[in-house]
Design a protein around this motif. Structure first.
Motif, PDB file in Angstrom:
ATOM      1  N   VAL A  22      61.720 -66.697 -22.551  1.00  0.00           N
ATOM      2  CA  VAL A  22      60.982 -65.653 -23.152  1.00  0.00           C
ATOM      3  C   VAL A  22      61.193 -65.549 -24.973  1.00  0.00           C
ATOM      4  N   ILE A  23      61.820 -65.550 -25.045  1.00  0.00           N
ATOM      5  CA  ILE A  23      62.118 -65.105 -26.325  1.00  0.00           C
ATOM      6  C   ILE A  23      62.485 -66.894 -27.357  1.00  0.00           C
ATOM      7  N   ARG A  24      63.209 -67.791 -26.287  1.00  0.00           N
ATOM      8  CA  ARG A  24      62.113 -69.692 -27.253  1.00  0.00           C
ATOM      9  C   ARG A  24      60.938 -69.795 -27.689  1.00  0.00           C
ATOM     10  N   GLN A  25      60.223 -68.847 -26.483  1.00  0.00           N
ATOM     11  CA  GLN A  25      58.334 -69.161 -27.115  1.00  0.00           C
ATOM     12  C   GLN A  25      57.952 -67.663 -27.437  1.00  0.00           C
ATOM     13  N   PHE A  26      58.907 -67.204 -27.511  1.00  0.00           N
ATOM     14  CA  PHE A  26      57.494 -65.619 -28.535  1.00  0.00           C
ATOM     15  C   PHE A  26      57.214 -66.511 -30.197  1.00  0.00           C
ATOM     16  N   THR A  27      55.544 -65.636 -29.773  1.00  0.00           N
ATOM     17  CA  THR A  27      54.753 -66.273 -31.300  1.00  0.00           C
ATOM     18  C   THR A  27      54.556 -64.909 -31.140  1.00  0.00           C
ATOM     19  N   PRO A  28      54.020 -65.195 -32.704  1.00  0.00           N
ATOM     20  CA  PRO A  28      53.389 -63.411 -33.681  1.00  0.00           C
ATOM     21  C   PRO A  28      51.861 -63.684 -32.519  1.00  0.00           C
ATOM     22  N   ASN A  29      51.470 -64.002 -31.337  1.00  0.00           N
ATOM     23  CA  ASN A  29      50.265 -63.793 -30.593  1.00  0.00           C
ATOM     24  C   ASN A  29      50.262 -62.651 -29.827  1.00  0.00           C
ATOM     25  N   CYS A 373      53.988 -74.647 -30.972  1.00  0.00           N
ATOM     26  CA  CYS A 373      54.771 -75.385 -31.966  1.00  0.00           C
ATOM     27  C   CYS A 373      55.825 -76.530 -31.160  1.00  0.00           C
ATOM     28  N   ILE A 374      56.506 -75.831 -29.949  1.00  0.00           N
ATOM     29  CA  ILE A 374      57.270 -76.401 -29.209  1.00  0.00           C
ATOM     30  C   ILE A 374      56.870 -77.728 -28.801  1.00  0.00           C
ATOM     31  N   ALA A 375      55.686 -77.523 -28.066  1.00  0.00           N
ATOM     32  CA  ALA A 375      55.137 -78.230 -27.173  1.00  0.00           C
ATOM     33  C   ALA A 375      53.684 -79.000 -27.691  1.00  0.00           C
ATOM     34  N   ASP A 376      53.476 -79.090 -29.340  1.00  0.00           N
ATOM     35  CA  ASP A 376      52.931 -80.138 -29.588  1.00  0.00           C
ATOM     36  C   ASP A 376      54.113 -81.191 -29.935  1.00  0.00           C
TER      37      ASP A 376
END
Length: 382
Positions: A22-29, A373-376
């Motif tokens: 949840v933290i690692r994948q959190f984005t400003p969206n 960002c991580i997925a790309d």
């Protein structure tokens, strides 16, 4: 409606490898959730005074979400710094930095609408200080993100969407907030500073936004509609137009008294007239984008439109356009604007309800916590 899951339906984040994702994948969206919730909180009392209490409850919900999201995003920078900084090179996710100051501005507007009645004028110094912080953040986003577009990121016309608007529109939202704040200040000089700063912010944002909209029309003419997962982005074009109209109406309403208190009475009446004319013209332009966005959405719904956090793009632009419509109703005393404003708020209620429910379900399962960002980066390594 029910939250359907494939495995362990009662366990949160069952779609994530570990809750820390949840933290690692959190984005400003996620700050778009605050924007959409906050604008509904502001619109409800203006269209339906009996629901003012519901509006205040939504404002408190938006505050809680904003604090939670700040903690989560701050934690990501502390715990996963190397991955978090990849956002600056990402051509889409970096645009959502603009949602942070816009979310804050929406909360400050709510503080003026609900907080002063509950906590008194002692709240004003805090609102004023946070507004200046919001101004700084909005200007930073509006300049730094386009500079990254020019220097570090990869963009192409065929891949362009209306998310390009998000960093530059933040200044315009701060300008509209300044129009609400100025009249509450008890010092004429501070009122004048806020008013002039707001006009500058409006000018910093709107011409750049219209430049982007021009390119967007060209992009859609040459390369047709954006992909289905970006369908909601078509509504983002309504944001700067609605906010621009609302801002000029608010600033124009403040101008006569504030200019007069600072020895510029004649200019105040001119600013009031310009505010009304600009508000009407921008509202008319927004009406074209509103109809166009509806048609684009119907087309995507027919072809299939997957849910993602981008659906919050339906809410804030519709909300600010509804607020501008209701403000025109106050200025012009025309029943058409009052009726249409009420219809738009009803549409906003329905849209917010659908998007909020699906967001709660997606967040519970954990499937909405995905950082492109991580997925790309993972795809490039693979």
């Amino acid at each position: 409606m029910t939250c359907q899951t494939t495995a362990h339906p009662l366990r949160p984040f069952n779609q994530l490898a570990h809750p820390r994702e949840v933290i690692r994948q959190f984005t400003p969206n996620w700050f778009a959730v605050v924007m959409g919730t906050g604008v509904l909180a502001l619109a409800l009392p203006q269209a339906m005074p009996a629901l003012a209490g519901v509006g205040e409850a939504l404002w408190w919900l938006a505050i809680g979400l904003f604090v939670l999201f700040c903690v989560l995003y701050g934690a990501r920078w502390v715990l996963f710094f190397d991955e978090a900084r990849r956002i600056f090179a990402h051509s889409t996710v970096s645009m959502f930095f603009g949602t942070i100051p816009m979310a804050l501005a929406t909360l400050l507007n709510g503080a003026l609408a609900f907080g002063l009645a509950r906590f008194g004028d002692g709240l004003l110094p805090w609102v004023e200080a946070l507004w200046w912080l919001d101004v700084a953040l909005a200007l930073l986003c509006g300049v730094a993100i386009p500079f990254l577009m020019f220097t570090r990121q990869e963009h192409s016309i065929d891949q362009m969407t209306a998310v390009w608007l998000l960093p530059v529109v933040a200044a315009e939202v701060a300008a509209a907030s300044g129009g609400l704040l100025a009249v509450h200040l008890d010092d004429a000089a501070r009122q004048f500073q806020v008013l002039i700063t707001s006009y500058v912010l409006w000018a910093v944002s709107l011409p750049v936004a219209f430049s982007i909209l021009t390119i967007l029309i060209l992009r859609m003419a040459l390369h047709k509609l954006p992909p289905a997962h970006m369908a909601a982005s078509s509504w983002l074009a309504l944001g700067p137009i609605g906010t621009g109209a609302l801002g000029m109406l608010l600033l124009g309403g403040d101008a006569p008294a504030i200019f007069a208190a600072n020895g510029l009475a004649g200019f105040g009446e001119i600013a009031r007239g310009l505010g009304l004319i600009a508000g009407i013209v921008l509202w008319g332009c927004g009406f074209w984008w509103l109809l166009t966005a509806v048609l684009i959405t119907l087309r995507h719904l027919h072809q299939g439109m997957p849910f993602n956090l981008g659906w919050w793009g339906f809410t804030f632009p519709l909300g600010v356009y509804a607020l501008a419509t209701l403000k025109l109703a106050v200025w012009l005393k025309l029943g058409f604007f009052q009726t249409l404003g009420g219809v738009l708020v009803l549409a906003l209620i329905g849209m917010w309800s659908v998007v909020a429910w699906r967001t709660v379900c997606g967040a519970w399962r954990g499937e909405l916590f995905v950082s492109p960002c991580i997925a790309d980066c993972g795809r490039k390594k693979g």
